[in-house]
Design a protein around this motif. Structure first.
Motif, PDB file in Angstrom:
ATOM      1  N   VAL A 156      21.466  18.950 -28.403  1.00 53.64           N
ATOM      2  CA  VAL A 156      20.364  18.495 -27.560  1.00 53.64           C
ATOM      3  C   VAL A 156      20.946  17.622 -26.454  1.00 53.64           C
ATOM      4  O   VAL A 156      21.596  16.611 -26.728  1.00 53.64           O
ATOM      5  CB  VAL A 156      19.318  17.704 -28.372  1.00 53.64           C
ATOM      6  CG1 VAL A 156      18.186  17.225 -27.461  1.00 53.64           C
ATOM      7  CG2 VAL A 156      18.756  18.572 -29.493  1.00 53.64           C
ATOM      8  N   THR A 157      20.730  18.029 -25.220  1.00 54.28           N
ATOM      9  CA  THR A 157      21.237  17.264 -24.079  1.00 54.28           C
ATOM     10  C   THR A 157      20.095  16.950 -23.133  1.00 54.28           C
ATOM     11  O   THR A 157      18.941  17.329 -23.375  1.00 54.28           O
ATOM     12  CB  THR A 157      22.362  18.039 -23.358  1.00 54.28           C
ATOM     13  OG1 THR A 157      22.982  17.206 -22.385  1.00 54.28           O
ATOM     14  CG2 THR A 157      21.824  19.299 -22.705  1.00 54.28           C
ATOM     15  N   GLU A 158      20.389  16.240 -22.072  1.00 51.39           N
ATOM     16  CA  GLU A 158      19.381  15.844 -21.090  1.00 51.39           C
ATOM     17  C   GLU A 158      20.012  15.900 -19.699  1.00 51.39           C
ATOM     18  O   GLU A 158      21.247  15.888 -19.574  1.00 51.39           O
ATOM     19  CB  GLU A 158      18.868  14.430 -21.382  1.00 51.39           C
ATOM     20  CG  GLU A 158      19.942  13.365 -21.278  1.00 51.39           C
ATOM     21  CD  GLU A 158      19.433  11.972 -21.582  1.00 51.39           C
ATOM     22  OE1 GLU A 158      18.256  11.847 -21.950  1.00 51.39           O
ATOM     23  OE2 GLU A 158      20.213  11.009 -21.446  1.00 51.39           O
ATOM     24  N   PRO A 159      19.204  15.967 -18.654  1.00 50.12           N
ATOM     25  CA  PRO A 159      19.763  16.089 -17.305  1.00 50.12           C
ATOM     26  C   PRO A 159      20.248  14.756 -16.740  1.00 50.12           C
ATOM     27  O   PRO A 159      19.591  14.129 -15.918  1.00 50.12           O
ATOM     28  CB  PRO A 159      18.594  16.656 -16.493  1.00 50.12           C
ATOM     29  CG  PRO A 159      17.382  16.140 -17.189  1.00 50.12           C
ATOM     30  CD  PRO A 159      17.733  16.113 -18.645  1.00 50.12           C
ATOM     31  N   SER A 160      21.415  14.336 -17.203  1.00 48.87           N
ATOM     32  CA  SER A 160      22.063  13.156 -16.642  1.00 48.87           C
ATOM     33  C   SER A 160      23.555  13.430 -16.575  1.00 48.87           C
ATOM     34  O   SER A 160      24.077  14.272 -17.311  1.00 48.87           O
ATOM     35  CB  SER A 160      21.796  11.907 -17.501  1.00 48.87           C
ATOM     36  OG  SER A 160      22.414  12.017 -18.766  1.00 48.87           O
ATOM     37  N   SER A 187      26.059  11.543 -17.454  1.00 54.87           N
ATOM     38  CA  SER A 187      26.747  11.171 -18.694  1.00 54.87           C
ATOM     39  C   SER A 187      26.503  12.197 -19.790  1.00 54.87           C
ATOM     40  O   SER A 187      27.411  12.517 -20.566  1.00 54.87           O
ATOM     41  CB  SER A 187      26.298   9.781 -19.159  1.00 54.87           C
ATOM     42  OG  SER A 187      24.903   9.744 -19.389  1.00 54.87           O
ATOM     43  N   ALA A 188      25.273  12.726 -19.881  1.00 54.96           N
ATOM     44  CA  ALA A 188      24.967  13.721 -20.909  1.00 54.96           C
ATOM     45  C   ALA A 188      25.753  15.008 -20.676  1.00 54.96           C
ATOM     46  O   ALA A 188      26.248  15.624 -21.630  1.00 54.96           O
ATOM     47  CB  ALA A 188      23.468  14.011 -20.938  1.00 54.96           C
ATOM     48  N   LEU A 189      25.882  15.420 -19.421  1.00 56.82           N
ATOM     49  CA  LEU A 189      26.655  16.617 -19.107  1.00 56.82           C
ATOM     50  C   LEU A 189      28.124  16.412 -19.466  1.00 56.82           C
ATOM     51  O   LEU A 189      28.768  17.302 -20.041  1.00 56.82           O
ATOM     52  CB  LEU A 189      26.508  16.964 -17.630  1.00 56.82           C
ATOM     53  CG  LEU A 189      27.350  18.135 -17.106  1.00 56.82           C
ATOM     54  CD1 LEU A 189      27.077  19.402 -17.903  1.00 56.82           C
ATOM     55  CD2 LEU A 189      27.089  18.348 -15.618  1.00 56.82           C
ATOM     56  N   HIS A 190      28.648  15.254 -19.155  1.00 52.40           N
ATOM     57  CA  HIS A 190      30.039  14.940 -19.489  1.00 52.40           C
ATOM     58  C   HIS A 190      30.253  14.982 -20.993  1.00 52.40           C
ATOM     59  O   HIS A 190      31.217  15.590 -21.492  1.00 52.40           O
ATOM     60  CB  HIS A 190      30.404  13.557 -18.937  1.00 52.40           C
ATOM     61  CG  HIS A 190      31.751  13.070 -19.358  1.00 52.40           C
ATOM     62  ND1 HIS A 190      31.937  12.206 -20.423  1.00 52.40           N
ATOM     63  CD2 HIS A 190      32.986  13.322 -18.873  1.00 52.40           C
ATOM     64  CE1 HIS A 190      33.219  11.958 -20.571  1.00 52.40           C
ATOM     65  NE2 HIS A 190      33.877  12.612 -19.645  1.00 52.40           N
ATOM     66  N   TYR A 215      27.144  25.242 -16.509  1.00 47.71           N
ATOM     67  CA  TYR A 215      28.197  24.966 -17.488  1.00 47.71           C
ATOM     68  C   TYR A 215      28.042  25.865 -18.712  1.00 47.71           C
ATOM     69  O   TYR A 215      29.029  26.446 -19.205  1.00 47.71           O
ATOM     70  CB  TYR A 215      28.162  23.500 -17.906  1.00 47.71           C
ATOM     71  CG  TYR A 215      29.000  23.206 -19.123  1.00 47.71           C
ATOM     72  CD1 TYR A 215      30.381  23.043 -19.025  1.00 47.71           C
ATOM     73  CD2 TYR A 215      28.418  23.116 -20.385  1.00 47.71           C
ATOM     74  CE1 TYR A 215      31.158  22.799 -20.148  1.00 47.71           C
ATOM     75  CE2 TYR A 215      29.186  22.870 -21.516  1.00 47.71           C
ATOM     76  CZ  TYR A 215      30.548  22.719 -21.394  1.00 47.71           C
ATOM     77  OH  TYR A 215      31.320  22.498 -22.509  1.00 47.71           O
ATOM     78  N   CYS A 216      26.811  25.997 -19.219  1.00 48.74           N
ATOM     79  CA  CYS A 216      26.573  26.816 -20.408  1.00 48.74           C
ATOM     80  C   CYS A 216      26.897  28.284 -20.148  1.00 48.74           C
ATOM     81  O   CYS A 216      27.458  28.970 -21.011  1.00 48.74           O
ATOM     82  CB  CYS A 216      25.127  26.662 -20.879  1.00 48.74           C
ATOM     83  SG  CYS A 216      24.748  25.020 -21.561  1.00 48.74           S
ATOM     84  N   GLU A 217      26.550  28.772 -18.965  1.00 49.81           N
ATOM     85  CA  GLU A 217      26.884  30.160 -18.618  1.00 49.81           C
ATOM     86  C   GLU A 217      28.400  30.351 -18.573  1.00 49.81           C
ATOM     87  O   GLU A 217      28.932  31.354 -19.065  1.00 49.81           O
ATOM     88  CB  GLU A 217      26.260  30.520 -17.275  1.00 49.81           C
ATOM     89  CG  GLU A 217      24.735  30.621 -17.298  1.00 49.81           C
ATOM     90  CD  GLU A 217      24.160  30.854 -15.914  1.00 49.81           C
ATOM     91  OE1 GLU A 217      24.967  31.005 -14.956  1.00 49.81           O
ATOM     92  OE2 GLU A 217      22.931  30.891 -15.775  1.00 49.81           O
TER      93      GLU A 217
END
Length: 289
Positions: free
Chosen positions: A191-195, A197-200, A236-238
């Motif tokens: 579970v991530t969020e659009p920030s 730090s979360a992407l990193h 990133y996921c793709e």
């Protein structure tokens, strides 16, 4: 039985909210486990009925026998954690700082120091309306959270007879508790969020999870708060060939549901609809349909 852990690269992404919602909408016979032992709170959303409580024995702690101690101070000199201190004109062990390494007992010429058991928390088993729950509390400052996660999973396995799904609320981050959680799982839902730090942290978490033989899925919570970063997460996921199984919008009713100690799926809200769609996609990917 499918073993699924819901995890996150950082705290505050909504991991526990998603875990509780999935448990609420899943029609499978399931057993639940809260492996976020440093801040366990899945139980708050299900009002569990306690079945058992047992102490968790973590690292040992040193103890000094004042009758045998000859006040040489060798133990204090050799301790690298500052756990042996001078109090009331005698050497004593500060249990909070003691790491249980046993060096002091090894070097004591009088044999005045022994290592003994230490209660570092509690392990619980409970009943909920969505299946049995294994969970725990780690005492503040206590170590061995990875070992406690292992013990929680053992309790969940002992209650899993007849279940087709084991659903785990995992810890954030990439440390020992996360590794203990992911070990033995069939799949993980990040579970991530659009920030930024979360992407990193998503990238770091994926790197760790790929060390294990698990399927990796991603859900983006509050995706509509920063659409540009959401697009970066999707890109990133793709690139990493990861399946995004759900997109959950920002929804004030999530906060209201948590405040009233219930999963968001027990409300008529956009987030509830999104989680139900998430479960349908995820269960299909896991071959549970």
């Amino acid at each position: 039985m499918i073993r699924l852990a819901v995890i996150s690269g950082k705290g505050g992404t909504g991991k526990t909210m998603v875990t509780a919602a999935l448990a609420d909408v899943s029609p499978a016979a399931q057993v639940l486990a809260d492996c976020d032992v440093d801040a366990s709170n899945l139980e708050l959303l299900f009002e569990p009925r306690r079945i058992s409580t047992e102490p968790f024995m973590g690292l040992e702690v040193a103890g000094i026998d004042p009758d045998r101690c000859r006040d040489c101070g060798i133990c204090a000199d050799r301790c690298r954690f500052g756990a042996i201190v001078r109090r009331d004109d005698a050497w004593q062990v500060d249990a909070i700082h003691c790491e249980g390494c046993g060096v002091c007992a090894y070097v004591c010429p009088m044999g005045a120091i022994t290592m003994g058991p230490r209660v570092c928390g509690e392990i619980y088993t409970s009943e909920t309306d969505r299946g049995c729950l294994a969970h725990a509390r780690l005492n503040p400052g206590a170590g061995n959270s990875g070992l406690l996660v292992h013990e929680v999973k053992k309790r969940a396995n002992s209650m899993a007879d007849g279940c087709t799904l084991q659903l785990i609320d995992g810890p954030p981050g990439i440390g020992c508790p996360l590794i203990s959680t992911v070990s033995g799982m069939d799949a993980v839902l990040i579970v991530t969020e659009p920030s930024v730090s979360a992407l990193h942290d998503l990238g770091r978490l994926v790197t760790v999870c790929r060390r294990f033989d698990v399927d990796i899925f991603v859900a983006i919570n509050r995706f509509d708060l920063a659409e540009k970063v959401t697009e970066e997460i999707q890109t990133y996921c793709e690139k990493e060939n990861l399946t995004v199984v759900g997109m959950i919008p920002f929804d004030p009713q999530v906060v209201e549901a948590v405040r009233h100690n219930r999963p968001v799926t027990r409300t008529d809200s956009p987030a509830a609809v999104a989680v139900r769609d998430l479960w349908e996609t995820l269960s299909r990917e896991l071959g549970m349909e």
